[in-house]
Design a protein around this motif. Structure first.
Motif, PDB file in Angstrom:
ATOM      1  N   GLU A  30      -0.229  25.104  30.403  1.00 17.15           N
ATOM      2  CA  GLU A  30       0.644  23.939  30.289  1.00 17.15           C
ATOM      3  C   GLU A  30       1.930  24.119  31.096  1.00 17.15           C
ATOM      4  OE1 GLU A  30      -2.385  23.596  27.502  1.00 17.15           O
ATOM      5  OE2 GLU A  30      -0.966  25.265  27.622  1.00 17.15           O
ATOM      6  N   VAL A  31       2.478  25.331  31.087  1.00 12.60           N
ATOM      7  CA  VAL A  31       3.723  25.575  31.818  1.00 12.60           C
ATOM      8  C   VAL A  31       3.468  25.508  33.316  1.00 12.60           C
ATOM      9  CG1 VAL A  31       5.533  27.258  32.288  1.00 12.60           C
ATOM     10  CG2 VAL A  31       4.716  26.933  29.951  1.00 12.60           C
ATOM     11  N   THR A  32       2.423  26.180  33.773  1.00  5.84           N
ATOM     12  CA  THR A  32       2.095  26.170  35.208  1.00  5.84           C
ATOM     13  C   THR A  32       1.833  24.760  35.700  1.00  5.84           C
ATOM     14  OG1 THR A  32       1.135  28.385  35.011  1.00  5.84           O
ATOM     15  CG2 THR A  32       0.531  27.092  36.958  1.00  5.84           C
ATOM     16  N   GLU A  33       1.029  24.001  34.947  1.00  6.81           N
ATOM     17  CA  GLU A  33       0.697  22.639  35.349  1.00  6.81           C
ATOM     18  C   GLU A  33       1.928  21.744  35.340  1.00  6.81           C
ATOM     19  OE1 GLU A  33      -3.781  23.037  33.392  1.00  6.81           O
ATOM     20  OE2 GLU A  33      -2.235  21.808  32.441  1.00  6.81           O
ATOM     21  N   LEU A  34       2.779  21.963  34.379  1.00  6.54           N
ATOM     22  CA  LEU A  34       3.987  21.147  34.266  1.00  6.54           C
ATOM     23  C   LEU A  34       4.928  21.387  35.433  1.00  6.54           C
ATOM     24  CD1 LEU A  34       4.997  19.047  32.292  1.00  6.54           C
ATOM     25  CD2 LEU A  34       6.166  20.858  31.020  1.00  6.54           C
ATOM     26  N   LEU A  35       5.095  22.625  35.817  1.00  7.24           N
ATOM     27  CA  LEU A  35       6.011  22.948  36.915  1.00  7.24           C
ATOM     28  C   LEU A  35       5.538  22.366  38.245  1.00  7.24           C
ATOM     29  CD1 LEU A  35       6.892  26.661  36.041  1.00  7.24           C
ATOM     30  CD2 LEU A  35       8.329  24.634  35.715  1.00  7.24           C
ATOM     31  N   HIS A  36       4.236  22.091  38.360  1.00 10.79           N
ATOM     32  CA  HIS A  36       3.688  21.510  39.592  1.00 10.79           C
ATOM     33  C   HIS A  36       3.425  20.008  39.460  1.00 10.79           C
ATOM     34  CE1 HIS A  36       2.799  25.816  40.211  1.00 10.79           C
ATOM     35  NE2 HIS A  36       2.913  25.521  41.504  1.00 10.79           N
ATOM     36  N   ASP A  37       3.801  19.441  38.329  1.00 16.19           N
ATOM     37  CA  ASP A  37       3.544  18.025  38.085  1.00 16.19           C
ATOM     38  C   ASP A  37       4.619  17.170  38.762  1.00 16.19           C
ATOM     39  OD1 ASP A  37       2.088  15.895  36.438  1.00 16.19           O
ATOM     40  OD2 ASP A  37       4.162  15.608  35.800  1.00 16.19           O
ATOM     41  N   LYS A  38       4.195  16.227  39.616  1.00 22.76           N
ATOM     42  CA  LYS A  38       5.144  15.393  40.366  1.00 22.76           C
ATOM     43  C   LYS A  38       6.020  14.558  39.417  1.00 22.76           C
ATOM     44  CE  LYS A  38       3.616  16.642  44.424  1.00 22.76           C
ATOM     45  NZ  LYS A  38       4.479  17.508  45.276  1.00 22.76           N
ATOM     46  N   GLY A  64      13.922  28.096  31.749  1.00 22.97           N
ATOM     47  CA  GLY A  64      14.278  28.965  30.634  1.00 22.97           C
ATOM     48  C   GLY A  64      13.836  28.387  29.296  1.00 22.97           C
ATOM     49  N   TYR A  65      13.993  27.085  29.132  1.00 17.91           N
ATOM     50  CA  TYR A  65      13.580  26.446  27.885  1.00 17.91           C
ATOM     51  C   TYR A  65      12.062  26.480  27.734  1.00 17.91           C
ATOM     52  CZ  TYR A  65      18.357  24.620  27.520  1.00 17.91           C
ATOM     53  OH  TYR A  65      19.709  24.504  27.433  1.00 17.91           O
ATOM     54  N   LEU A  66      11.330  26.241  28.819  1.00 21.68           N
ATOM     55  CA  LEU A  66       9.874  26.301  28.759  1.00 21.68           C
ATOM     56  C   LEU A  66       9.405  27.709  28.410  1.00 21.68           C
ATOM     57  CD1 LEU A  66       8.892  24.067  31.815  1.00 21.68           C
ATOM     58  CD2 LEU A  66       8.527  23.542  29.398  1.00 21.68           C
ATOM     59  N   HIS A  67      10.064  28.709  28.969  1.00 22.84           N
ATOM     60  CA  HIS A  67       9.745  30.100  28.656  1.00 22.84           C
ATOM     61  C   HIS A  67       9.997  30.378  27.170  1.00 22.84           C
ATOM     62  CE1 HIS A  67      10.532  34.438  28.331  1.00 22.84           C
ATOM     63  NE2 HIS A  67       9.756  34.575  29.396  1.00 22.84           N
ATOM     64  N   GLU A  68      11.060  29.802  26.646  1.00 17.39           N
ATOM     65  CA  GLU A  68      11.453  30.017  25.246  1.00 17.39           C
ATOM     66  C   GLU A  68      10.480  29.372  24.271  1.00 17.39           C
ATOM     67  OE1 GLU A  68      14.949  28.041  22.567  1.00 17.39           O
ATOM     68  OE2 GLU A  68      15.596  28.955  24.448  1.00 17.39           O
ATOM     69  N   MET A  69       9.996  28.184  24.584  1.00 17.68           N
ATOM     70  CA  MET A  69       9.175  27.447  23.613  1.00 17.68           C
ATOM     71  C   MET A  69       7.680  27.604  23.814  1.00 17.68           C
ATOM     72  SD  MET A  69       9.574  23.492  24.987  1.00 17.68           S
ATOM     73  CE  MET A  69      11.354  23.540  24.969  1.00 17.68           C
ATOM     74  N   GLN A 185       2.029  17.446  28.110  1.00 16.36           N
ATOM     75  CA  GLN A 185       1.032  18.249  28.806  1.00 16.36           C
ATOM     76  C   GLN A 185       0.018  18.826  27.823  1.00 16.36           C
ATOM     77  OE1 GLN A 185       1.106  18.338  32.207  1.00 16.36           O
ATOM     78  NE2 GLN A 185      -0.959  19.200  32.009  1.00 16.36           N
ATOM     79  N   MET A 186       0.480  19.184  26.612  1.00 15.71           N
ATOM     80  CA  MET A 186      -0.436  19.690  25.588  1.00 15.71           C
ATOM     81  C   MET A 186      -1.463  18.620  25.206  1.00 15.71           C
ATOM     82  SD  MET A 186       0.506  22.876  24.518  1.00 15.71           S
ATOM     83  CE  MET A 186       0.317  23.076  22.761  1.00 15.71           C
ATOM     84  N   VAL A 187      -1.003  17.379  25.037  1.00 13.29           N
ATOM     85  CA  VAL A 187      -1.924  16.296  24.692  1.00 13.29           C
ATOM     86  C   VAL A 187      -2.882  16.033  25.852  1.00 13.29           C
ATOM     87  CG1 VAL A 187      -2.093  13.850  24.106  1.00 13.29           C
ATOM     88  CG2 VAL A 187      -0.305  15.255  23.062  1.00 13.29           C
ATOM     89  N   THR A 188      -2.366  16.043  27.077  1.00 13.94           N
ATOM     90  CA  THR A 188      -3.216  15.839  28.253  1.00 13.94           C
ATOM     91  C   THR A 188      -4.335  16.866  28.293  1.00 13.94           C
ATOM     92  OG1 THR A 188      -1.359  14.904  29.502  1.00 13.94           O
ATOM     93  CG2 THR A 188      -3.236  15.735  30.771  1.00 13.94           C
ATOM     94  N   ASN A 189      -4.026  18.097  27.893  1.00 11.85           N
ATOM     95  CA  ASN A 189      -5.020  19.178  27.891  1.00 11.85           C
ATOM     96  C   ASN A 189      -5.834  19.234  26.601  1.00 11.85           C
ATOM     97  OD1 ASN A 189      -3.947  19.795  30.356  1.00 11.85           O
ATOM     98  ND2 ASN A 189      -3.028  21.731  29.753  1.00 11.85           N
ATOM     99  N   LYS A 190      -5.682  18.189  25.755  1.00 12.95           N
ATOM    100  CA  LYS A 190      -6.441  18.078  24.498  1.00 12.95           C
ATOM    101  C   LYS A 190      -6.213  19.264  23.556  1.00 12.95           C
ATOM    102  CE  LYS A 190     -10.133  14.802  25.520  1.00 12.95           C
ATOM    103  NZ  LYS A 190      -9.507  14.182  26.687  1.00 12.95           N
ATOM    104  N   ARG A 191      -4.984  19.748  23.508  1.00  9.45           N
ATOM    105  CA  ARG A 191      -4.648  20.803  22.561  1.00  9.45           C
ATOM    106  C   ARG A 191      -4.409  20.194  21.176  1.00  9.45           C
ATOM    107  NH1 ARG A 191      -6.277  25.029  25.593  1.00  9.45           N
ATOM    108  NH2 ARG A 191      -4.878  25.478  27.357  1.00  9.45           N
TER     109      ARG A 191
END
Length: 651
Positions: A30-38, A64-69, A185-191
């Motif tokens: 989710e983090v990787t995909e989010l950082l590359h999401d336009k 930093g916040y994404l790393h934290e959560m 992103q979590m919902v998009t990935n059906k988590r």
């Protein structure tokens, strides 16, 4: 092996061989995909522009916040965490409705599940993931407070799907952007995700008002034709008893909250050594969040109002899914009597309640028979063993009563079932109002029926910050159903144009009577705060000072028997009364405020009087001395005008 060593060793066994960073070497997808999401990149750029900050600086903050959560599911760590969860839950047998879980598992195969759970214990965060993982559900990511992100344990937990989030984010817009985007992103990935709809543990046993943060981000996610959908699943967890209730009730009496640290965790683990019965996990009726939002939009309900409607719907579904426990029913009987009872006397109180629960088709935890003598006696013995009740067996037969300073603990257990009884209790007051009409009373156009409905709606408005009521139309439908049970099918759907004598006859003959058991503790607490508010005249109010005053005077009133029970002397109940007073505009002060405050206190004195009348009809009178106004009262028409105006408010 000591508790400290056990917690430490289980935690270490779950850690990867090299802990290193809190996150795994590779960030979660989710983090990787989010950082590359336009779309996300544009949102970060817009945030930087709005705040007048360099984009690189905002990017550094958001990473930093994404790393934290962010969290992940590591198989080895999750297995160790599940073992630790089972160890923490050693005080309970966990019962799960397997049919409901099978239906939910089918939904899990094709949807992202948003599990909104009730929160009565820190153990909830272990009951739910363990129940799902043992039944091979897709991995669940659970949102928890950052205050629980303890050294070592926090590192382990983040590798088992626990997402630590901050509670106060109003002043951190970039944090909110990161969390909103991460959830999308979590919902998009059906988590699958789980969170407490209450935001934190209940301190009273019943559901707290819903918190909208996570839900707001989920509704944003499903907005749009191409947006992914999510199935919202209410999940109720209720316990026969809880070791931590005594700590929560101490806070309700004014004690400071214990901070969550390693010492707290060790104490909490030690508490679980003693068996306390069962924990019950039940699943409410799921619904499509996108379809729900579309329905509300078609009604013209959008934005914050739509989120609030969805949150209330989840809370209603949670209440409907929560089963009745034997502990709750026994606590209800003993709190209502507030004296020692034999088993036979407890059964006499419980029997009409059991009949009512059967008539309403409410589930009973563990399919227990509430009329069974051995079931009731076992509950009494278990409550006595944990110190909630005291038992005396030196006479002709054993008797049980609420222990000293244990009223709030017993009330916690009773309140897990109170939501199914409130509308019945209000129906009794509506019928009582009709029965007290004078023969020459001037009636409204709707006759005595209208008198009864107006009283019911007034009580709904008085208690709307305490309980979850349906819409006004839904409330009227539910109340009609309650009145049919109360007075029988032959009398139509309500009090109608029956005479006061007939209303009294029906009320006296009805079983069970609940208003004094259900409403009196809350109305007594409200009256304490209203009295202290009226004592301030037209002056503005410092809320902390008013709460402290209510707590002190409430203790005095309990000693003087000016309130029926010590359970009403609770900061949690006073805070709800404060919310109602704030809603009515009674806290700011100014000309005329004193009269309105006294009218508020007068309204509550009358409400308390009437629930005491129900207690007398039920044969359970409580000798109390109702407090009188401390200031010069208004003339009756003026006071009534203020009360009538206040009752017209809607939440």
């Amino acid at each position: 092996m000591t508790v400290v060593r056990r917690v430490r060793d289980v935690a270490r066994s779950a850690l990867p061989r090299s802990v290193g960073e809190r996150l795994p070497a590779a960030p979660p997808p989710e983090v990787t995909e989010l950082l590359h999401d336009k779309r996300f990149q544009r949102a970060v750029a817009e945030a930087a522009d709005e705040q007048g900050r360099p984009e690189e600086e905002v990017w550094s903050e958001v990473k930093g916040y994404l790393h934290e959560m962010s969290a992940a599911h590591d198989d080895r760590t999750s297995q160790g965490w599940a073992r630790m969860g089972d160890w923490f839950l050693r005080a309970y047998d966990v019962l799960v409705d397997e049919d409901d879980m099978q239906e939910l598992k089918r939904l899990d195969r094709s949807h992202s599940l948003a599990l909104a759970f009730s929160h009565r214990s820190y153990l909830d965060g272990m009951v739910i993931p363990n129940a799902l993982s043992s039944r091979r559900f897709s991995p669940t990511y659970t949102f928890g407070g950052a205050n629980l992100n303890l050294p070592i344990i926090g590192t382990v937990a983040s590798r088992t799907g626990l997402i630590f989030i901050r509670r106060s984010t109003q002043e951190i817009p970039v944090y909110r952007l990161a969390l909103r985007s991460y959830i999308r992103q979590m919902v998009t990935n059906k988590r699958n995700m789980a969170w407490s709809i209450e935001g934190g543990r209940t301190r009273t046993g019943k559901l707290r008002p819903p918190v909208h943060g996570i839900l707001k981000y989920l509704t944003d996610t499903v907005d749009g034709d191409e947006a992914p959908d999510v199935q919202v699943v209410p999940v109720s967890v209720v316990y026969d008893q809880l070791h931590e209730v005594s700590l929560m009730t101490a806070e309700a009496r004014g004690a400071s909250k214990t901070p969550e640290d390693w010492r707290w965790l060790v104490r909490f683990a030690r508490l679980q050594r003693n068996r306390l019965g069962r924990a019950y996990l039940t699943v409410g009726e799921p619904f499509s969040l996108r379809e729900k939002m579309d329905e509300l939009a078609a009604e013209g309900v959008t934005g914050h109002q739509a989120v609030e409607r969805v949150a209330l719907d989840i809370s209603h579904r949670l209440n409907r899914a929560t089963p009745v426990t034997v502990t709750a029913i026994v606590s209800l009987a003993l709190l209502g009597a507030d004296r020692a009872l034999t088993v036979e006397e407890v059964l006499e109180t419980v029997e009409p309640l059991a009949a009512y629960i059967d008539a309403r088709n409410w589930p009973v935890a563990g399919a227990a028979d509430l009329r069974d003598r051995s079931t009731i006696r076992r509950a009494l013995a278990e409550l006595a063993r944990s110190g909630v009740l005291t038992a005396y067996d030196q006479g002709t037969e054993p008797v049980w009563k609420i222990g000293d300073d244990q009223h709030l603990v017993a009330a916690f257990y009773r309140n897990t079932v109170i939501h199914i009884l409130v509308e019945r209790a209000i129906g009794e007051l509506a019928l009582l109002t009709v029965s007290e009409l004078e023969p020459d009373a001037e009636l409204p156009q709707g006759g005595t029926l209208q008198v009864g409905w107006e009283e019911a709606k007034r009580m709904r408005d008085l208690l709307k910050f305490e309980f979850f009521f349906p819409s006004r139309a839904g409330f009227e439908d539910d109340l009609r159903a309650e009145l049919r049970l109360l007075v029988g099918e032959g009398t139509g759907s309500g009090p109608g144009d029956m005479s006061p004598e007939r209303a009294r006859e029906l009320l006296v003959g009805a079983r069970p009577h609940l208003a004094h058991l259900v409403l009196r503790p809350f109305l007594d607490a409200y009256l304490v705060l209203a009295d202290r508010l009226a004592d301030r005249g037209d002056s503005p109010v410092d809320e902390d000072d008013l709460l402290a005053d209510a707590l002190a005077v409430g203790r005095q009133w309990a000693l003087q028997r000016r309130v029926a029970s010590a359970e009403s002397i609770s900061l949690e109940l006073f805070r709800t009364a404060m919310a109602l007073a704030r809603h009515k505009g009674l806290l700011e002060g100014g000309p005329g405020t004193g009269s309105a405050r006294e009218a508020f206190a007068a309204e509550l004195r009358e409400a308390v009087r009437r629930v005491n009348v129900i207690g007398e009809i039920a044969g359970e009178p409580v000798q109390v001395v109702l407090p009188q106004p401390q200031t010069q009262p208004e003339t009756q028409p003026e006071a009534q005008a203020h009360a009538d105006a206040a009752s017209q408010d809607s939440r």
